[in-house]
Design an enzyme around this catalytic site. Structure first.
Site, mmCIF file in Angstrom:
data_model
loop_
_atom_site.group_PDB
_atom_site.id
_atom_site.type_symbol
_atom_site.label_atom_id
_atom_site.label_comp_id
_atom_site.label_asym_id
_atom_site.label_seq_id
_atom_site.Cartn_x
_atom_site.Cartn_y
_atom_site.Cartn_z
ATOM 1 C CD GLU A 136 0.880 -18.755 15.948
ATOM 2 O OE1 GLU A 136 1.001 -18.807 14.786
ATOM 3 O OE2 GLU A 136 0.030 -18.120 16.644
ATOM 4 N NE ARG A 175 5.059 -26.140 8.568
ATOM 5 C CZ ARG A 175 6.094 -26.549 9.121
ATOM 6 N NH1 ARG A 175 6.530 -27.775 9.127
ATOM 7 N NH2 ARG A 175 6.762 -25.800 9.776
ATOM 8 C CE1 TYR A 232 -5.413 -20.376 7.700
ATOM 9 C CE2 TYR A 232 -6.282 -18.870 6.278
ATOM 10 C CZ TYR A 232 -5.637 -19.107 7.517
ATOM 11 O OH TYR A 232 -5.688 -18.237 8.389
ATOM 12 N NE ARG A 290 -3.427 -2.165 2.737
ATOM 13 C CZ ARG A 290 -4.089 -2.755 3.935
ATOM 14 N NH1 ARG A 290 -3.977 -1.819 5.012
ATOM 15 N NH2 ARG A 290 -4.648 -3.737 4.036
#
Length: 373
Positions: free
Chosen positions: A299, A248, A347, A175
């Protein structure tokens, strides 16, 4: 006549939305959940008065007004706007890639300057990109790729970007404005009180059994219901007759910290390859918390193995071909509905799961899901 109209395998969003519509039609539902809680990956846990997202950050966003109205009929949403930050070896950059990012990286101030630098760097790749690295450079140039894409992507997939197919990255948002709002969607926010508020509403009136593995007692549970709504892994349903699909997985490490504010934002992505985790989530910022303590979660992407939670389908050509064989079997089922991220090996963002379940409800119950809420 069987005891239940529907046996719902799994208790995530797809099953929950389907159950909600079924209950509106007076249908009886039994929910079977392997875990010790309902809600799938959007389940939250109260820690120090903070709603902790147990399975990673879940930020609701959609441009579908009907979906937005539906979720707001279940819970009130706050005005949270997703504006993550990237940490590359201590250098902090705004995401998505925007003028704040480019200004910090190149000490420039105008969109014209930024565009000229990126366009020049993109020329490095001539012809059709042969792998993910070339595709990313073609999209955003070498420097942004090296600092903000490469390491993060390699940690996510557990493979070098040169070994990953180009089609994994179809676009990278760039952007030329000073706008840190990650999503372009019309609506976004977090349910006040956490996602458990929504989950409880979706499964109201259902019988629920937790710690139950449907596939271990498939014949028995099939005998209890007219139709099964299956949201588990599709290859497991068919006993891996064509082979195992790949996923995954993720590992989470959470800690309570005796400070009010650890990182100043809900999500910081660590984009260098050497840092073993991909991001740190500070949960209180999702709901503008003012608690004296905070909870953070690191994570870690990991290679999925049997017994682990499958998070992300590996949507390469090999696995898509394998999934299609299972999908062909599923299409012949008359009493089983396959849905959701694992049932469809896809997904899904949360709003897309809800859309999919709404569409199926419309088909099954003969209702206009656009006006059902």
């Amino acid at each position: 006549m069987k005891k239940y109209d529907y046996i719902l395998v799994g208790s995530g969003l797809y099953a929950g939305v389907f159950a909600w519509y079924a209950r509106q039609k007076g249908k009886s539902c039994l929910v079977l959940e392997k875990r010790d809680h309902i809600g799938g990956n959007i389940c939250c846990e109260d820690v120090e008065g903070i709603h902790v997202h147990r399975y990673g950050a879940h930020i609701f966003h959609t441009s579908n007004k009907k979906v937005w109205e539906f979720v707001n009929s279940l819970a009130e949403f706050n005005r949270y706007t997703n504006s993550p930050v990237a940490n590359y070896k201590g250098e902090m950059y705004n995401m998505p890639f925007n003028m704040n990012t480019f200004s910090k990286m190149w000490n420039i101030s105008s969109p014209k300057e930024a565009k000229a630098i990126i366009e020049e760097q993109k020329k490095e790749i001539q012809g059709e990109p042969k792998n993910l690295e070339e595709q990313a450079i073609r999209l955003v140039g070498r420097e942004i790729y090296e600092k903000l894409v490469k390491g993060y992507t390699e940690k996510q997939w557990g493979r070098d970007c040169k070994e990953l197919p180009a089609f994994i990255i179809r676009r990278l948002p760039v952007r030329y404005t000073y706008d840190n709002n990650y999503f372009n969607d019309l609506y976004q926010g977090i349910p006040i009180g956490g996602y458990n508020v929504i989950i409880q509403r979706l499964f109201e009136g259902c019988d629920i059994k937790m710690g139950e593995d449907y596939l271990e007692n498939k014949e028995y549970y099939d005998s209890l219901g007219e139709t099964v709504v299956y949201t588990g892994t599709i290859d497991a349903y068919y006993n891996y007759c064509f082979g195992r699909l790949e996923y995954r997985s993720l590992r989470f490490e959470s800690e309570i910290r005796g400070e009010e504010n650890y990182q100043g934002v809900a999500v910081v992505n660590y984009t260098d390859r050497e840092t073993p985790f991909t991001r740190i989530i500070e949960h209180k910022h999702f709901e503008f918390g003012t608690q004296s303590k905070t909870v953070i979660t690191r994570e870690y992407p990991v290679t999925w193995q049997e017994g682990m939670e499958p998070y992300y389908p590996v949507n390469d050509e090999k696995n898509q071909g394998l999934y299609q064989k299972y999908a062909d079997l599923a299409a012949k089922e008359e009493r089983v509905i396959f849905g959701g991220r694992l049932g469809e090996y896809k997904y899904y963002d949360m709003d897309k799961v809800i859309e999919s379940a709404m569409k199926k409800a419309e088909e099954v119950f003969g209702i206009n899901s656009s006006s059902a809420c």
